[in-house]
Motif scaffolding. Sequence first.
Motif, PDB file in Angstrom:
ATOM      1  N   LEU A  88      35.850  34.085  47.283  1.00  0.00           N
ATOM      2  CA  LEU A  88      37.128  34.177  47.031  1.00  0.00           C
ATOM      3  C   LEU A  88      37.492  33.036  47.769  1.00  0.00           C
ATOM      4  N   SER A 107      43.429  31.392  47.559  1.00  0.00           N
ATOM      5  CA  SER A 107      43.679  32.359  46.568  1.00  0.00           C
ATOM      6  C   SER A 107      45.268  33.114  46.798  1.00  0.00           C
ATOM      7  N   GLN A 128      45.663  38.055  44.013  1.00  0.00           N
ATOM      8  CA  GLN A 128      44.232  37.977  43.578  1.00  0.00           C
ATOM      9  C   GLN A 128      43.340  38.493  44.754  1.00  0.00           C
ATOM     10  N   GLU A 133      43.499  42.268  44.196  1.00  0.00           N
ATOM     11  CA  GLU A 133      42.449  42.778  43.045  1.00  0.00           C
ATOM     12  C   GLU A 133      41.180  42.577  43.423  1.00  0.00           C
ATOM     13  N   ASP A 166      36.101  37.909  39.539  1.00  0.00           N
ATOM     14  CA  ASP A 166      36.412  36.657  39.025  1.00  0.00           C
ATOM     15  C   ASP A 166      34.918  36.018  38.231  1.00  0.00           C
TER      16      ASP A 166
END
Length: 223
Positions: A107, A111, A115, A118, A131
């Motif tokens: 990540l 971000s 996000q 999630e 992703d």
Amino acid sequence: MSEASPIRVVVADDQAMIRVGLRMVVESEPGMEVVGEAADGVEAVAVVRRCRPDVVLMDISMPRMDGLTAARQLLDAPHPPKIVMLTTFDTDENLYAALRAGTSGFLLKVSPPEQLVEAIRVVAGGDGLLDPAVTTRVIASFAGRHEPVRPPQLAELTPRELEVLRTLARGLTNAEIAGELFVGEATVKTHVARVLMKLNLRDRAQAVVFAYESGVVRPGAAG
């Protein structure tokens, strides 16, 4: 739903402000809690072993021991947590090494909060790839630099399991695979579990790496 145990999270980053921000985002979300923090890789390993979280948010660059080394130590132990690497860039070769080692994905530190939330839910659930577009791009980019090597374990997969491996390489969720193969999600879960077991893989991300490195899919052919 209210009886479900919260997702336990450990935050590992050498910058205190980043840790504070991550903690605030995680703890503002129902069903999640931060159970520990670490400022370097050595501390991260100790905190994770003590707190036994479900998910670790691990900075890839930390003093004393970097996040990749810490992740490898944790993943080599019994009952490892899911690990999400935190990074500034999504093209770093270290990310490919992290995915090969069995981390669940990465990540970007920039971000947005939703996000991050999630990402924690996705890796904790284990039914999807974090992703998928970015992850498969990084894997295809680095795996494509070498000639594929077909490991003997591939022969153990049934034709259906090989088909499932190809869908995993595209970053599909269990629900998407079920729709594409016209089977139930429970059947997909069983197939995915067998693929990971037969190939001795920890995670869906490792399955994507395996699919590219073995030539089951080729860069540019999995989308």
